[in-house]
Design a protein around this motif. Structure first.
Motif, PDB file in Angstrom:
ATOM      1  N   GLN A  47      44.675  25.231  28.199  1.00 24.72           N
ATOM      2  CA  GLN A  47      43.394  26.337  27.382  1.00 24.72           C
ATOM      3  C   GLN A  47      44.203  27.716  27.647  1.00 24.72           C
ATOM      4  O   GLN A  47      43.611  28.558  27.079  1.00 24.72           O
ATOM      5  N   ALA A  48      45.457  27.829  27.416  1.00 15.51           N
ATOM      6  CA  ALA A  48      46.018  29.205  27.438  1.00 15.51           C
ATOM      7  C   ALA A  48      45.651  29.683  26.189  1.00 15.51           C
ATOM      8  O   ALA A  48      45.677  29.226  25.123  1.00 15.51           O
ATOM      9  N   ASN A  49      45.427  30.980  26.059  1.00 14.17           N
ATOM     10  CA  ASN A  49      45.372  32.095  27.269  1.00 14.17           C
ATOM     11  C   ASN A  49      43.693  31.890  27.937  1.00 14.17           C
ATOM     12  O   ASN A  49      42.903  31.951  27.161  1.00 14.17           O
ATOM     13  N   VAL A  50      43.798  31.937  29.140  1.00 16.56           N
ATOM     14  CA  VAL A  50      42.467  31.883  29.921  1.00 16.56           C
ATOM     15  C   VAL A  50      41.902  32.986  30.410  1.00 16.56           C
ATOM     16  O   VAL A  50      42.709  33.920  30.990  1.00 16.56           O
ATOM     17  N   ILE A  51      40.775  33.396  30.454  1.00 20.31           N
ATOM     18  CA  ILE A  51      40.033  34.542  30.984  1.00 20.31           C
ATOM     19  C   ILE A  51      38.740  33.930  31.541  1.00 20.31           C
ATOM     20  O   ILE A  51      38.030  33.114  31.093  1.00 20.31           O
ATOM     21  N   VAL A  52      38.577  34.415  32.757  1.00 19.99           N
ATOM     22  CA  VAL A  52      37.218  33.873  33.521  1.00 19.99           C
ATOM     23  C   VAL A  52      36.390  35.125  33.737  1.00 19.99           C
ATOM     24  O   VAL A  52      36.975  36.307  34.452  1.00 19.99           O
ATOM     25  N   VAL A  53      35.494  35.207  33.180  1.00 21.48           N
ATOM     26  CA  VAL A  53      34.542  36.423  33.286  1.00 21.48           C
ATOM     27  C   VAL A  53      33.318  36.194  34.536  1.00 21.48           C
ATOM     28  O   VAL A  53      32.512  35.318  34.483  1.00 21.48           O
ATOM     29  N   GLN A  54      33.657  36.913  35.509  1.00 20.82           N
ATOM     30  CA  GLN A  54      32.707  36.933  36.760  1.00 20.82           C
ATOM     31  C   GLN A  54      31.757  37.677  36.730  1.00 20.82           C
ATOM     32  O   GLN A  54      31.726  38.798  35.750  1.00 20.82           O
ATOM     33  N   PRO A  55      30.336  37.363  36.888  1.00 21.11           N
ATOM     34  CA  PRO A  55      29.350  38.156  36.866  1.00 21.11           C
ATOM     35  C   PRO A  55      29.164  39.276  37.856  1.00 21.11           C
ATOM     36  O   PRO A  55      29.778  39.344  38.622  1.00 21.11           O
ATOM     37  N   SER A  56      28.669  40.651  37.332  1.00 18.74           N
ATOM     38  CA  SER A  56      28.583  41.509  38.378  1.00 18.74           C
ATOM     39  C   SER A  56      27.659  41.270  39.508  1.00 18.74           C
ATOM     40  O   SER A  56      26.904  40.017  39.574  1.00 18.74           O
ATOM     41  N   VAL A  67      32.315  32.355  33.744  1.00 17.59           N
ATOM     42  CA  VAL A  67      32.384  31.761  32.526  1.00 17.59           C
ATOM     43  C   VAL A  67      33.925  31.564  32.313  1.00 17.59           C
ATOM     44  O   VAL A  67      34.506  32.581  32.211  1.00 17.59           O
ATOM     45  N   TRP A  68      34.516  30.542  32.266  1.00 17.28           N
ATOM     46  CA  TRP A  68      35.762  30.361  31.864  1.00 17.28           C
ATOM     47  C   TRP A  68      35.830  30.144  30.209  1.00 17.28           C
ATOM     48  O   TRP A  68      35.071  29.432  29.564  1.00 17.28           O
ATOM     49  N   LEU A  69      36.985  30.779  29.851  1.00 17.19           N
ATOM     50  CA  LEU A  69      37.180  31.057  28.436  1.00 17.19           C
ATOM     51  C   LEU A  69      38.532  30.510  28.163  1.00 17.19           C
ATOM     52  O   LEU A  69      39.473  31.277  28.701  1.00 17.19           O
ATOM     53  N   GLY A  70      38.793  29.697  27.021  1.00 18.91           N
ATOM     54  CA  GLY A  70      40.430  29.267  27.096  1.00 18.91           C
ATOM     55  C   GLY A  70      40.622  29.534  25.458  1.00 18.91           C
ATOM     56  O   GLY A  70      39.704  29.750  24.751  1.00 18.91           O
ATOM     57  N   PRO A  75      42.583  38.573  18.738  1.00 20.90           N
ATOM     58  CA  PRO A  75      42.244  40.063  19.086  1.00 20.90           C
ATOM     59  C   PRO A  75      40.518  40.177  18.888  1.00 20.90           C
ATOM     60  O   PRO A  75      40.046  40.757  19.714  1.00 20.90           O
ATOM     61  N   ASP A  76      40.037  39.455  17.750  1.00 18.57           N
ATOM     62  CA  ASP A  76      38.508  39.403  17.927  1.00 18.57           C
ATOM     63  C   ASP A  76      37.838  38.631  18.962  1.00 18.57           C
ATOM     64  O   ASP A  76      36.857  39.295  19.412  1.00 18.57           O
ATOM     65  N   ALA A  77      38.457  37.738  19.413  1.00 18.73           N
ATOM     66  CA  ALA A  77      37.710  37.030  20.653  1.00 18.73           C
ATOM     67  C   ALA A  77      37.917  37.974  21.912  1.00 18.73           C
ATOM     68  O   ALA A  77      36.967  38.038  22.580  1.00 18.73           O
ATOM     69  N   THR A  78      39.030  38.702  22.107  1.00 18.77           N
ATOM     70  CA  THR A  78      39.162  39.705  22.998  1.00 18.77           C
ATOM     71  C   THR A  78      38.062  40.786  22.985  1.00 18.77           C
ATOM     72  O   THR A  78      37.416  41.132  24.126  1.00 18.77           O
ATOM     73  N   GLU A  94      23.501  37.925  26.912  1.00 11.69           N
ATOM     74  CA  GLU A  94      23.847  36.962  26.115  1.00 11.69           C
ATOM     75  C   GLU A  94      25.308  36.921  25.385  1.00 11.69           C
ATOM     76  O   GLU A  94      25.571  38.006  24.996  1.00 11.69           O
ATOM     77  N   PRO A  95      26.099  35.993  25.701  1.00 14.35           N
ATOM     78  CA  PRO A  95      27.402  36.187  25.098  1.00 14.35           C
ATOM     79  C   PRO A  95      27.163  36.001  23.338  1.00 14.35           C
ATOM     80  O   PRO A  95      26.463  35.388  23.019  1.00 14.35           O
ATOM     81  N   PRO A  96      28.173  36.576  22.702  1.00 14.47           N
ATOM     82  CA  PRO A  96      28.243  36.387  21.496  1.00 14.47           C
ATOM     83  C   PRO A  96      28.196  34.877  21.028  1.00 14.47           C
ATOM     84  O   PRO A  96      29.242  34.191  21.737  1.00 14.47           O
ATOM     85  N   ASP A  97      27.633  34.390  20.092  1.00 14.57           N
ATOM     86  CA  ASP A  97      27.627  32.952  19.710  1.00 14.57           C
ATOM     87  C   ASP A  97      29.198  32.307  19.832  1.00 14.57           C
ATOM     88  O   ASP A  97      29.179  31.230  19.934  1.00 14.57           O
ATOM     89  N   ILE A  98      30.093  33.000  19.247  1.00 15.10           N
ATOM     90  CA  ILE A  98      31.215  32.584  18.922  1.00 15.10           C
ATOM     91  C   ILE A  98      31.953  32.050  20.157  1.00 15.10           C
ATOM     92  O   ILE A  98      33.036  31.377  20.131  1.00 15.10           O
ATOM     93  N   LEU A  99      31.704  32.755  21.281  1.00 11.25           N
ATOM     94  CA  LEU A  99      32.240  32.603  22.530  1.00 11.25           C
ATOM     95  C   LEU A  99      32.049  31.058  22.885  1.00 11.25           C
ATOM     96  O   LEU A  99      32.732  30.667  23.718  1.00 11.25           O
ATOM     97  N   ASP A 100      30.822  30.339  22.447  1.00  9.70           N
ATOM     98  CA  ASP A 100      30.468  29.017  22.850  1.00  9.70           C
ATOM     99  C   ASP A 100      32.019  28.140  22.430  1.00  9.70           C
ATOM    100  O   ASP A 100      32.152  27.035  23.068  1.00  9.70           O
ATOM    101  N   LEU A 101      32.646  28.372  21.591  1.00  8.03           N
ATOM    102  CA  LEU A 101      33.844  27.655  21.116  1.00  8.03           C
ATOM    103  C   LEU A 101      35.063  27.911  21.883  1.00  8.03           C
ATOM    104  O   LEU A 101      35.841  26.889  21.935  1.00  8.03           O
ATOM    105  N   TYR A 102      35.073  29.122  22.838  1.00  2.00           N
ATOM    106  CA  TYR A 102      36.143  29.160  23.683  1.00  2.00           C
ATOM    107  C   TYR A 102      35.537  28.753  25.061  1.00  2.00           C
ATOM    108  O   TYR A 102      36.706  28.716  26.075  1.00  2.00           O
TER     109      TYR A 102
END
Length: 116
Positions: A47-56, A67-70, A75-78, A94-102
């Motif tokens: 899934q490279a590059n992977v980013i995990v967004v932790q809740p506050s 939330v795990w994003l792969g 740059p737009d996804a970032t 709510e995350p942007p809808d496009i992030l569902d793809l990641y």
């Protein structure tokens, strides 16, 4: 936020991506609201590059989960991820809808390593 920069993420194995600029952009954009840490490997190399967004803390109290994003190689996804975190992130915005793809679900073993 955890950004993978190990054997596959953040390397030439994902060509055409300015990996250093991606990490720098996240750190600059999120410095006022979140810590961005780079780790050696999240063991989700396919899934490279992977980013995990932790809740506050507030997000976790509201039911937010990491939330795990792969395949975050654009740059737009970032920018979308940074905007979501600035808005509150998991549990608060709510995350942007496009992030569902990641979004993807790692194995339980891998998830425990980062989320515990």
């Amino acid at each position: 936020m955890t950004v993978c920069r190990g054997c596959c993420c953040g390397t030439e194995k994902v060509p055409g991506v300015d990996h250093a600029a991606q990490l720098a952009a996240l750190r600059a954009e999120l410095a006022p609201v979140a810590q961005v840490r780079a780790v050696n490997c999240l063991d989700a190399c396919e899934q490279a590059n992977v980013i995990v967004v932790q809740p506050s803390s507030a997000g976790r109290a509201a039911g937010g989960r990491p939330v795990w994003l792969g395949l975050v190689n654009d740059p737009d996804a970032t920018a979308d991820i940074a905007a979501w975190v600035r808005d509150g992130g998991p549990g608060l915005a709510e995350p942007p809808d496009i992030l569902d793809l990641y979004e993807f679900g790692p194995s339980r073993r891998v998830r425990r390593t980062v989320e515990d």
